[in-house]
Design a protein around this motif. Structure first.
Motif, PDB file in Angstrom:
ATOM      1  N   SER A 102       0.808  -1.224   0.000  1.00  0.00           N
ATOM      2  CA  SER A 102       0.000   0.000   0.000  1.00  0.00           C
ATOM      3  C   SER A 102       0.842   1.276   0.000  1.00  0.00           C
ATOM      4  N   ALA A 103       2.060   1.219   0.507  1.00  0.00           N
ATOM      5  CA  ALA A 103       2.923   2.410   0.496  1.00  0.00           C
ATOM      6  C   ALA A 103       3.144   2.908  -0.927  1.00  0.00           C
ATOM      7  N   PHE A 104       3.155   2.006  -1.882  1.00  0.00           N
ATOM      8  CA  PHE A 104       3.386   2.382  -3.277  1.00  0.00           C
ATOM      9  C   PHE A 104       2.104   2.545  -4.080  1.00  0.00           C
ATOM     10  N   LYS A 156       9.236   1.001 -13.028  1.00  0.00           N
ATOM     11  CA  LYS A 156       7.883   1.217 -13.570  1.00  0.00           C
ATOM     12  C   LYS A 156       7.669   0.335 -14.789  1.00  0.00           C
ATOM     13  N   ILE A 157       6.499  -0.259 -14.842  1.00  0.00           N
ATOM     14  CA  ILE A 157       6.113  -1.028 -16.020  1.00  0.00           C
ATOM     15  C   ILE A 157       5.100  -0.215 -16.819  1.00  0.00           C
ATOM     16  N   THR A 158       4.037   0.236 -16.148  1.00  0.00           N
ATOM     17  CA  THR A 158       3.031   1.087 -16.808  1.00  0.00           C
ATOM     18  C   THR A 158       2.493   2.105 -15.816  1.00  0.00           C
ATOM     19  N   GLY A 159       1.879   3.161 -16.336  1.00  0.00           N
ATOM     20  CA  GLY A 159       1.200   4.147 -15.493  1.00  0.00           C
ATOM     21  C   GLY A 159       2.109   5.263 -15.037  1.00  0.00           C
ATOM     22  N   GLU A 160       1.617   6.009 -14.080  1.00  0.00           N
ATOM     23  CA  GLU A 160       2.298   7.187 -13.527  1.00  0.00           C
ATOM     24  C   GLU A 160       2.974   6.842 -12.204  1.00  0.00           C
ATOM     25  N   PHE A 161       3.808   5.875 -12.217  1.00  0.00           N
ATOM     26  CA  PHE A 161       4.442   5.408 -10.993  1.00  0.00           C
ATOM     27  C   PHE A 161       5.627   6.294 -10.635  1.00  0.00           C
ATOM     28  N   LYS A 162       5.512   7.015  -9.509  1.00  0.00           N
ATOM     29  CA  LYS A 162       6.580   7.911  -9.048  1.00  0.00           C
ATOM     30  C   LYS A 162       6.766   7.751  -7.537  1.00  0.00           C
ATOM     31  N   PRO A 163       7.495   6.741  -7.108  1.00  0.00           N
ATOM     32  CA  PRO A 163       7.695   6.546  -5.668  1.00  0.00           C
ATOM     33  C   PRO A 163       8.638   7.604  -5.100  1.00  0.00           C
ATOM     34  N   PHE A 171       4.370  -2.148 -11.532  1.00  0.00           N
ATOM     35  CA  PHE A 171       5.809  -2.014 -11.398  1.00  0.00           C
ATOM     36  C   PHE A 171       6.417  -3.343 -10.968  1.00  0.00           C
ATOM     37  N   ALA A 172       7.726  -3.423 -11.132  1.00  0.00           N
ATOM     38  CA  ALA A 172       8.476  -4.584 -10.661  1.00  0.00           C
ATOM     39  C   ALA A 172       9.308  -4.129  -9.470  1.00  0.00           C
ATOM     40  N   ALA A 173       9.317  -4.928  -8.437  1.00  0.00           N
ATOM     41  CA  ALA A 173      10.092  -4.631  -7.230  1.00  0.00           C
ATOM     42  C   ALA A 173      11.107  -5.745  -7.012  1.00  0.00           C
ATOM     43  N   THR A 174      12.352  -5.348  -6.854  1.00  0.00           N
ATOM     44  CA  THR A 174      13.423  -6.295  -6.529  1.00  0.00           C
ATOM     45  C   THR A 174      14.007  -5.872  -5.195  1.00  0.00           C
ATOM     46  N   PHE A 175      14.112  -6.812  -4.260  1.00  0.00           N
ATOM     47  CA  PHE A 175      14.689  -6.492  -2.956  1.00  0.00           C
ATOM     48  C   PHE A 175      15.334  -7.727  -2.354  1.00  0.00           C
ATOM     49  N   THR A 176      16.179  -7.466  -1.384  1.00  0.00           N
ATOM     50  CA  THR A 176      16.882  -8.531  -0.671  1.00  0.00           C
ATOM     51  C   THR A 176      16.357  -8.597   0.752  1.00  0.00           C
ATOM     52  N   ILE A 177      16.158  -9.798   1.249  1.00  0.00           N
ATOM     53  CA  ILE A 177      15.853 -10.024   2.662  1.00  0.00           C
ATOM     54  C   ILE A 177      17.148 -10.517   3.281  1.00  0.00           C
ATOM     55  N   ASN A 178      17.708  -9.735   4.199  1.00  0.00           N
ATOM     56  CA  ASN A 178      18.998 -10.095   4.790  1.00  0.00           C
ATOM     57  C   ASN A 178      18.820 -11.189   5.849  1.00  0.00           C
ATOM     58  N   SER A 179      19.902 -11.603   6.451  1.00  0.00           N
ATOM     59  CA  SER A 179      19.856 -12.713   7.416  1.00  0.00           C
ATOM     60  C   SER A 179      19.110 -12.359   8.702  1.00  0.00           C
ATOM     61  N   PRO A 209      20.019 -15.284   3.256  1.00  0.00           N
ATOM     62  CA  PRO A 209      19.522 -14.072   2.602  1.00  0.00           C
ATOM     63  C   PRO A 209      19.064 -14.413   1.177  1.00  0.00           C
ATOM     64  N   VAL A 210      17.994 -13.776   0.742  1.00  0.00           N
ATOM     65  CA  VAL A 210      17.488 -14.021  -0.609  1.00  0.00           C
ATOM     66  C   VAL A 210      17.162 -12.693  -1.289  1.00  0.00           C
ATOM     67  N   THR A 211      17.229 -12.715  -2.615  1.00  0.00           N
ATOM     68  CA  THR A 211      16.769 -11.607  -3.430  1.00  0.00           C
ATOM     69  C   THR A 211      15.608 -12.109  -4.276  1.00  0.00           C
ATOM     70  N   VAL A 212      14.554 -11.304  -4.345  1.00  0.00           N
ATOM     71  CA  VAL A 212      13.354 -11.693  -5.058  1.00  0.00           C
ATOM     72  C   VAL A 212      12.863 -10.523  -5.911  1.00  0.00           C
ATOM     73  N   THR A 213      12.283 -10.825  -7.050  1.00  0.00           N
ATOM     74  CA  THR A 213      11.645  -9.818  -7.892  1.00  0.00           C
ATOM     75  C   THR A 213      10.176 -10.175  -8.018  1.00  0.00           C
ATOM     76  N   MET A 214       9.312  -9.168  -7.808  1.00  0.00           N
ATOM     77  CA  MET A 214       7.871  -9.379  -7.898  1.00  0.00           C
ATOM     78  C   MET A 214       7.257  -8.320  -8.802  1.00  0.00           C
ATOM     79  N   LYS A 215       6.222  -8.711  -9.534  1.00  0.00           N
ATOM     80  CA  LYS A 215       5.469  -7.746 -10.343  1.00  0.00           C
ATOM     81  C   LYS A 215       4.207  -7.377  -9.589  1.00  0.00           C
ATOM     82  N   ILE A 216       3.965  -6.084  -9.491  1.00  0.00           N
ATOM     83  CA  ILE A 216       2.795  -5.571  -8.781  1.00  0.00           C
ATOM     84  C   ILE A 216       1.902  -4.851  -9.785  1.00  0.00           C
ATOM     85  N   ASN A 217       0.648  -5.269  -9.870  1.00  0.00           N
ATOM     86  CA  ASN A 217      -0.306  -4.633 -10.791  1.00  0.00           C
ATOM     87  C   ASN A 217      -1.357  -3.859 -10.045  1.00  0.00           C
TER      88      ASN A 217
END
Length: 124
Positions: A55-57, A85-92, A66-74, A116-124
């Motif tokens: 919801s923050a975004f 940004k994939i589409t729209g007026e995305f301005k975080p 948009f696509a979000a890539t982040f790492t979860i540390n140990s 630790p893992v890195t993951v990429t997710m698509k948010i519509n």
């Protein structure tokens, strides 16, 4: 004959004990980051609040994807958050990044080393 069996038993026991010591490694955190997809993430980490809150975004960008890539540390903290940004007026803005990054994760039982893992997710 009995002395020979005792010596053989002692030798086997020593070999067995020295071999077993390699099975028991200290439970240290792994420093190598593993890349996983969104369905594999649950094998390593669970969101502490049960659901990852985007919801923050989405407050001001409801018609964006948009696509979000982040790492979860140990320690279960979000690091290295990157949004594309994939589409729209995305301005975080910086506050959106900060709010999202406050979410924490709990290692699963099988992730006792807190991998630790890195993951990429698509948010519509």
């Amino acid at each position: 004959m009995e002395q020979i069996l005792t010596k053989i038993s002692s030798a086997v026991l020593i070999i067995f004990m020295s071999g077993c010591s390699t099975f028991f490694q200290p439970l240290s955190h792994s420093s190598n980051v593993l890349k996983v997809n969104s369905t594999e993430l649950g094998n390593y980490w669970l969101v502490k609040s049960k659901t990852l809150d985007w919801s923050a975004f989405l407050r001001n960008n409801q018609k964006s994807s948009f696509a979000a890539t982040f790492t979860i540390n140990s320690d279960g903290q979000i690091e290295h958050l990157y949004l594309k940004k994939i589409t729209g007026e995305f301005k975080p803005d910086e506050k959106m990044y900060e709010d999202f990054s406050k979410q924490t994760f709990i290692a699963t039982y099988s992730n006792y080393r807190h991998q630790p893992v890195t993951v990429t997710m698509k948010i519509n």
